[in-house]
Design a protein around this motif. Sequence first.
Motif, PDB file in Angstrom:
ATOM      1  N   GLY A  10      -0.124   3.999   2.574  1.00 50.91           N
ATOM      2  CA  GLY A  10      -1.555   3.769   2.531  1.00 50.91           C
ATOM      3  C   GLY A  10      -2.038   2.809   3.604  1.00 50.91           C
ATOM      4  N   SER A  43      -9.989   3.868   1.742  1.00 51.51           N
ATOM      5  CA  SER A  43      -8.569   3.936   2.064  1.00 51.51           C
ATOM      6  C   SER A  43      -8.123   5.342   2.427  1.00 51.51           C
ATOM      7  CB  SER A  43      -7.724   3.411   0.894  1.00 51.51           C
ATOM      8  OG  SER A  43      -7.862   4.239  -0.248  1.00 51.51           O
ATOM      9  N   SER A  93      -4.109   7.609   3.460  1.00 51.42           N
ATOM     10  CA  SER A  93      -2.656   7.541   3.332  1.00 51.42           C
ATOM     11  C   SER A  93      -1.994   8.662   4.109  1.00 51.42           C
ATOM     12  CB  SER A  93      -2.234   7.650   1.859  1.00 51.42           C
ATOM     13  OG  SER A  93      -0.821   7.612   1.722  1.00 51.42           O
ATOM     14  N   SER A  95      -2.944   6.341  -1.579  1.00 53.92           N
ATOM     15  CA  SER A  95      -1.488   6.503  -1.632  1.00 53.92           C
ATOM     16  C   SER A  95      -1.012   6.619  -3.081  1.00 53.92           C
ATOM     17  CB  SER A  95      -0.781   5.352  -0.915  1.00 53.92           C
ATOM     18  OG  SER A  95      -1.148   4.102  -1.455  1.00 53.92           O
ATOM     19  N   GLU A 132       0.801  -1.216   0.000  1.00 51.85           N
ATOM     20  CA  GLU A 132       0.000   0.000   0.000  1.00 51.85           C
ATOM     21  C   GLU A 132       0.839   1.274   0.000  1.00 51.85           C
ATOM     22  OE1 GLU A 132      -3.943  -1.687   2.350  1.00 51.85           O
ATOM     23  OE2 GLU A 132      -2.236  -0.990   3.534  1.00 51.85           O
TER      24      GLU A 132
END
Length: 377
Positions: free
Chosen positions: A61, A118, A120, A68, A37
Amino acid sequence: MGAFLDTPKTEKCNEHGTGNGLRYAVASMQGWRIEMEDAHRAITGLEGGLSDWSYFAIFDGHAGALVSAHSAEHLLECIMQTQEFKAEDVIRGIHSGFLRLDYQMRFLPEMSSGTDKSGSTAVCAFISPKNIYIANCGDSRAVLCRSGAPVFWTRDHKPVEPAEKERIQNAGGSVMIQRVNGSLAVSRALGDYEYKNLTDRGPCEQLVSPEPEIFVRDRDDEHDEFLVLACDGIWDVMNNEDLCDFIHSRLLLTDDLEAVTNLVIDTCLYKGSKDNMSIVLVTFPAAPKPSPEAQRQEAELEMALERRIKEIVAAEEDKNEFDYLKMLELLRGGDQDFPHLPPGGGLHAKQPFIEKVFQEICPSKADSVSVGCIPLS
C-alpha cells in the motif's frame, strides 16, 4: 509516503503452512516507515472444487493501508466469482477479477468521500497441480527459482517504461522525476482513484491502470525450487539473482521457512531498505534440503567472524572511544577474506550474529548497538 521513524520497528509478522505438496512462510516488517501499509494472503486449498490449488499474494500500500488490506481480503474472491474463472479460463478470470475489485472499492465510503486516497500494488500466484499463474500490478515482484537460478520474474510497472509512459501521456498526464504527474512512483495499482477520473476512457486507459500482467508457467516438479513474492522494500536492495542465491543458501541450512523469510527481511534492513518489507516464500518438492556440509561451512564462517571481532577488540587501545560502530568499520574495512559468506547477503546477512558476539565480548558497550541503524555500507 516519505516520512520515517527515528529507529526502525523490527518486530515481524509471521505465518506458515503446508498443503498440496507445498510449504510456505510469510514475513513482514514495518521497518523505518511511519505506518505499516503492506498486506498479504496465503491459502493452500481453495474452495469450489479447487482443493488442489493454492493462492499467495502480496499487497504494498501507499498513502494509507485501506486498499492493501481490502485487496488482501477480497481479491481472491473477486477472481473466483468471475464467470471466466468459473469456466476455467483462469487468465481472463484473473484479469476480470482485478478490474472488478478496483471498480467495487471505488464505492467504499472512505473512497467515495475522498477522505482516503490510498492505493496498492498487487502480485499474486495461483498454483495448480500443473501450472503456476502469476499476476502483477505495480512494482511488487514475483520470481521463480528453478535449479538454483531465477527463470522467471514479473515486470515492474514504472511510469518511465515506454508503454506505461505512452498511456499516461495519452490520458493527459506527464512523467516527471520518474513519477506519474511528479507524484506516484508506480503506473499500475489498485485504488489511487484521483488518477482514474477520465470518463471518456476505460479503466485500463487511465493515468494509473488497475490492469494486471498475467503469466502462466508449466510446473517442473523435478527442478522448481521456490517462488518468491515480495514488495519493493525487498527488491530495492536485492536483485533477482541475489535473492534467489541467498534463499537457496539458507535452505541448505534449515527447513524452517519462517526463519529464512525473517533473515531475508533482516538482511534487507541492514542493506539499507527504508520501506515496509513483506515476502512470501513458497517451496516446491525440489527445494534444497539442509546439508551437513553447508552447516559446517556456516559454522566455520561464524568462528572466523568471532575470531576477528575478538582480535579487533583486543587491539583497540582507546577503550573509551571504542564502540560497536568503530568495530563494525574495522571489520568490514579490513583485508579479512571471510569464508563462505552468504551469496547475495554477504556480511549484511551476518550482522545479527556480529551484534550478538560484540555484546558478549563488550557488555559495557552493548548500548552502542542499535539494531538496524548501522548499515554495513
